[in-house]
Design a protein around this motif. Structure first.
Motif, PDB file in Angstrom:
ATOM      1  N   GLU A  23       0.824  -1.215   0.000  1.00 18.68           N
ATOM      2  CA  GLU A  23       0.000   0.000   0.000  1.00 18.68           C
ATOM      3  C   GLU A  23       0.860   1.268   0.000  1.00 18.68           C
ATOM      4  OE1 GLU A  23      -3.378  -0.128  -0.128  1.00 18.68           O
ATOM      5  OE2 GLU A  23      -3.140  -2.306  -0.259  1.00 18.68           O
ATOM      6  N   GLU A  24       2.049   1.170   0.562  1.00 17.33           N
ATOM      7  CA  GLU A  24       2.876   2.353   0.799  1.00 17.33           C
ATOM      8  C   GLU A  24       3.725   2.760  -0.394  1.00 17.33           C
ATOM      9  OE1 GLU A  24       2.328  -0.068   4.564  1.00 17.33           O
ATOM     10  OE2 GLU A  24       2.945  -0.506   2.522  1.00 17.33           O
ATOM     11  N   LEU A  25       4.035   1.805  -1.273  1.00 21.29           N
ATOM     12  CA  LEU A  25       4.938   2.073  -2.386  1.00 21.29           C
ATOM     13  C   LEU A  25       4.176   2.593  -3.599  1.00 21.29           C
ATOM     14  CD1 LEU A  25       8.025   0.226  -3.445  1.00 21.29           C
ATOM     15  CD2 LEU A  25       6.306   0.555  -5.198  1.00 21.29           C
ATOM     16  N   THR A  26       4.724   3.644  -4.182  1.00 21.84           N
ATOM     17  CA  THR A  26       4.205   4.166  -5.445  1.00 21.84           C
ATOM     18  C   THR A  26       5.341   4.095  -6.452  1.00 21.84           C
ATOM     19  OG1 THR A  26       2.735   5.694  -4.301  1.00 21.84           O
ATOM     20  CG2 THR A  26       3.210   6.172  -6.618  1.00 21.84           C
ATOM     21  N   LYS A  27       5.119   3.316  -7.495  1.00 23.05           N
ATOM     22  CA  LYS A  27       6.115   3.195  -8.557  1.00 23.05           C
ATOM     23  C   LYS A  27       5.869   4.334  -9.535  1.00 23.05           C
ATOM     24  CE  LYS A  27       7.855  -0.258 -11.758  1.00 23.05           C
ATOM     25  NZ  LYS A  27       7.675  -1.629 -12.258  1.00 23.05           N
ATOM     26  N   ILE A  28       6.806   5.268  -9.594  1.00 30.75           N
ATOM     27  CA  ILE A  28       6.668   6.443 -10.447  1.00 30.75           C
ATOM     28  C   ILE A  28       7.093   6.112 -11.869  1.00 30.75           C
ATOM     29  CG2 ILE A  28       7.463   8.822 -10.772  1.00 30.75           C
ATOM     30  CD1 ILE A  28       7.812   8.821  -7.620  1.00 30.75           C
ATOM     31  N   SER A  29       8.159   5.325 -11.990  1.00 29.37           N
ATOM     32  CA  SER A  29       8.635   4.843 -13.289  1.00 29.37           C
ATOM     33  C   SER A  29       9.414   3.557 -13.034  1.00 29.37           C
ATOM     34  CB  SER A  29       9.527   5.892 -13.969  1.00 29.37           C
ATOM     35  OG  SER A  29      10.778   5.979 -13.300  1.00 29.37           O
ATOM     36  N   GLU A  30      10.023   3.013 -14.067  1.00 26.64           N
ATOM     37  CA  GLU A  30      10.821   1.787 -13.906  1.00 26.64           C
ATOM     38  C   GLU A  30      11.988   2.000 -12.955  1.00 26.64           C
ATOM     39  OE1 GLU A  30      10.159  -1.310 -15.111  1.00 26.64           O
ATOM     40  OE2 GLU A  30       8.266  -0.358 -15.664  1.00 26.64           O
ATOM     41  N   ASN A  31      12.413   3.258 -12.785  1.00 18.01           N
ATOM     42  CA  ASN A  31      13.615   3.552 -12.009  1.00 18.01           C
ATOM     43  C   ASN A  31      13.384   4.582 -10.907  1.00 18.01           C
ATOM     44  OD1 ASN A  31      15.276   1.867 -13.740  1.00 18.01           O
ATOM     45  ND2 ASN A  31      14.906   3.436 -15.278  1.00 18.01           N
ATOM     46  N   GLU A  32      12.129   4.780 -10.552  1.00 16.35           N
ATOM     47  CA  GLU A  32      11.817   5.796  -9.552  1.00 16.35           C
ATOM     48  C   GLU A  32      10.604   5.350  -8.748  1.00 16.35           C
ATOM     49  OE1 GLU A  32      11.177  10.629  -9.534  1.00 16.35           O
ATOM     50  OE2 GLU A  32      11.309   9.558 -11.438  1.00 16.35           O
ATOM     51  N   SER A  34       8.408   5.969  -4.648  1.00  5.91           N
ATOM     52  CA  SER A  34       8.301   6.614  -3.343  1.00  5.91           C
ATOM     53  C   SER A  34       7.639   5.620  -2.393  1.00  5.91           C
ATOM     54  CB  SER A  34       7.511   7.920  -3.420  1.00  5.91           C
ATOM     55  OG  SER A  34       6.185   7.669  -3.788  1.00  5.91           O
ATOM     56  N   ILE A  35       8.011   5.734  -1.126  1.00  3.45           N
ATOM     57  CA  ILE A  35       7.444   4.883  -0.084  1.00  3.45           C
ATOM     58  C   ILE A  35       6.913   5.797   1.012  1.00  3.45           C
ATOM     59  CG2 ILE A  35       7.862   3.056   1.603  1.00  3.45           C
ATOM     60  CD1 ILE A  35      10.261   2.170  -0.142  1.00  3.45           C
ATOM     61  N   ALA A  36       5.630   5.660   1.303  1.00  2.00           N
ATOM     62  CA  ALA A  36       4.997   6.437   2.373  1.00  2.00           C
ATOM     63  C   ALA A  36       5.208   5.684   3.682  1.00  2.00           C
ATOM     64  CB  ALA A  36       3.514   6.621   2.074  1.00  2.00           C
ATOM     65  N   LEU A  37       6.091   6.207   4.502  1.00  2.00           N
ATOM     66  CA  LEU A  37       6.415   5.573   5.777  1.00  2.00           C
ATOM     67  C   LEU A  37       5.584   6.181   6.894  1.00  2.00           C
ATOM     68  CD1 LEU A  37      10.280   5.690   5.327  1.00  2.00           C
ATOM     69  CD2 LEU A  37       8.804   3.700   5.008  1.00  2.00           C
ATOM     70  N   LYS A  38       5.277   5.373   7.885  1.00  2.00           N
ATOM     71  CA  LYS A  38       4.610   5.844   9.108  1.00  2.00           C
ATOM     72  C   LYS A  38       5.574   5.534  10.248  1.00  2.00           C
ATOM     73  CE  LYS A  38       0.231   6.544   7.607  1.00  2.00           C
ATOM     74  NZ  LYS A  38      -0.222   7.863   7.389  1.00  2.00           N
ATOM     75  N   LEU A  39       6.157   6.580  10.817  1.00  2.00           N
ATOM     76  CA  LEU A  39       7.161   6.411  11.860  1.00  2.00           C
ATOM     77  C   LEU A  39       6.515   6.536  13.229  1.00  2.00           C
ATOM     78  CD1 LEU A  39       9.925   8.570  10.186  1.00  2.00           C
ATOM     79  CD2 LEU A  39       9.646   6.089  10.100  1.00  2.00           C
ATOM     80  N   GLN A  48       1.734   8.175  15.006  1.00  2.00           N
ATOM     81  CA  GLN A  48       2.619   7.903  13.881  1.00  2.00           C
ATOM     82  C   GLN A  48       2.804   9.181  13.073  1.00  2.00           C
ATOM     83  OE1 GLN A  48       0.852   4.585  11.776  1.00  2.00           O
ATOM     84  NE2 GLN A  48       2.130   3.165  12.939  1.00  2.00           N
ATOM     85  N   HIS A  49       4.021   9.369  12.593  1.00  2.00           N
ATOM     86  CA  HIS A  49       4.344  10.544  11.800  1.00  2.00           C
ATOM     87  C   HIS A  49       4.641  10.108  10.370  1.00  2.00           C
ATOM     88  CE1 HIS A  49       4.474  12.930  15.438  1.00  2.00           C
ATOM     89  NE2 HIS A  49       5.189  11.957  15.979  1.00  2.00           N
ATOM     90  N   PRO A  50       3.937  10.665   9.398  1.00  2.00           N
ATOM     91  CA  PRO A  50       4.163  10.266   8.006  1.00  2.00           C
ATOM     92  C   PRO A  50       5.436  10.908   7.444  1.00  2.00           C
ATOM     93  CG  PRO A  50       2.477  11.958   8.116  1.00  2.00           C
ATOM     94  CD  PRO A  50       2.851  11.638   9.529  1.00  2.00           C
ATOM     95  N   LEU A  51       6.123  10.146   6.645  1.00  2.00           N
ATOM     96  CA  LEU A  51       7.321  10.627   5.974  1.00  2.00           C
ATOM     97  C   LEU A  51       7.394   9.932   4.617  1.00  2.00           C
ATOM     98  CD1 LEU A  51       9.760  12.497   6.585  1.00  2.00           C
ATOM     99  CD2 LEU A  51      11.012  10.442   7.240  1.00  2.00           C
ATOM    100  N   LEU A  52       7.729  10.669   3.587  1.00  2.00           N
ATOM    101  CA  LEU A  52       7.784  10.127   2.239  1.00  2.00           C
ATOM    102  C   LEU A  52       9.239  10.007   1.809  1.00  2.00           C
ATOM    103  CD1 LEU A  52       5.807   9.300  -0.033  1.00  2.00           C
ATOM    104  CD2 LEU A  52       6.117  11.587  -0.964  1.00  2.00           C
ATOM    105  N   LEU A 113      17.548   1.069   3.606  1.00  2.00           N
ATOM    106  CA  LEU A 113      17.423   2.516   3.792  1.00  2.00           C
ATOM    107  C   LEU A 113      16.110   2.881   4.470  1.00  2.00           C
ATOM    108  CD1 LEU A 113      18.808   3.689   0.342  1.00  2.00           C
ATOM    109  CD2 LEU A 113      19.959   3.864   2.562  1.00  2.00           C
ATOM    110  N   SER A 114      15.020   2.310   3.979  1.00  2.00           N
ATOM    111  CA  SER A 114      13.711   2.650   4.563  1.00  2.00           C
ATOM    112  C   SER A 114      13.641   2.196   6.020  1.00  2.00           C
ATOM    113  CB  SER A 114      12.568   2.057   3.736  1.00  2.00           C
ATOM    114  OG  SER A 114      12.609   0.656   3.748  1.00  2.00           O
ATOM    115  N   SER A 115      14.258   1.071   6.329  1.00  2.00           N
ATOM    116  CA  SER A 115      14.270   0.579   7.707  1.00  2.00           C
ATOM    117  C   SER A 115      15.141   1.455   8.605  1.00  2.00           C
ATOM    118  CB  SER A 115      14.779  -0.860   7.759  1.00  2.00           C
ATOM    119  OG  SER A 115      13.944  -1.700   7.012  1.00  2.00           O
ATOM    120  N   SER A 116      16.230   1.967   8.064  1.00  2.00           N
ATOM    121  CA  SER A 116      17.149   2.774   8.870  1.00  2.00           C
ATOM    122  C   SER A 116      16.540   4.115   9.279  1.00  2.00           C
ATOM    123  CB  SER A 116      18.459   3.007   8.118  1.00  2.00           C
ATOM    124  OG  SER A 116      18.300   3.977   7.096  1.00  2.00           O
ATOM    125  N   ILE A 117      15.555   4.574   8.533  1.00  2.00           N
ATOM    126  CA  ILE A 117      14.932   5.861   8.852  1.00  2.00           C
ATOM    127  C   ILE A 117      14.296   5.820  10.240  1.00  2.00           C
ATOM    128  CG2 ILE A 117      13.066   7.460   8.228  1.00  2.00           C
ATOM    129  CD1 ILE A 117      13.642   6.762   5.304  1.00  2.00           C
TER     130      ILE A 117
END
Length: 142
Positions: A23-32, A34-39, A48-52, A113-117
């Motif tokens: 639900e969180e991942l948006t594929k913008i292109s083959e190489n791009e 975004s992941i909507a994170l809830k911290l 929870q604080h949203p971060l993209l 990377l997403s986990s390290s945030i």
């Protein structure tokens, strides 16, 4: 358009990320993407604080880090609400991401990377809370 050295690795990583973040991942292109994170707020597990996280794969990925950026989505509930993280906090998180990316060269790293945030976020929030408590104690002592 740039030619990617490892398009199969990128495609495989995207497939894995889509299964982890359906639900969180948006594929913008083959190489791009975004992941909507809830911290989770370390001071209140119910908050929870949203971060993209925005990721653009570079031509030599994973032998060079992807281009990364972080942003806070606009709060839909309240136009007057200040963002939870300051621009300096976002820059600190981004710098933390760059460090992890450089440590992860040669392997798929977006999940790492997403986990390290979350860890870096907890550190920032804890430091802010401790500074506020110290300031409150100093004011009370006057």
């Amino acid at each position: 358009m740039s030619t990617f050295e490892h398009p199969d690795e990128i495609a495989q990583e995207l497939e894995v990320l889509e299964s982890i973040y359906p639900e969180e991942l948006t594929k913008i292109s083959e190489n791009e993407l975004s992941i909507a994170l809830k911290l989770e707020d370390p001071n209140d597990a119910d908050v929870q604080h949203p971060l993209l996280l925005h990721v653009s794969y570079t031509p030599s990925y994973p032998n060079e880090p992807p281009d990364l950026s972080l942003s806070q989505p606009d709060e839909e509930d309240d136009d007057d609400t200040e963002p939870f993280l300051s621009d300096e906090d976002i820059e600190q998180l981004t710098e933390s991401l760059r460090t992890v990316a450089n440590e992860s060269l040669g392997m798929a790293m977006v999940f790492t990377l997403s986990s390290s945030i979350a860890d870096a976020f907890t550190s920032i929030v804890t430091t802010k809370r401790e500074a506020a408590e110290l300031l409150a104690r100093q004011k009370a002592a006057r």
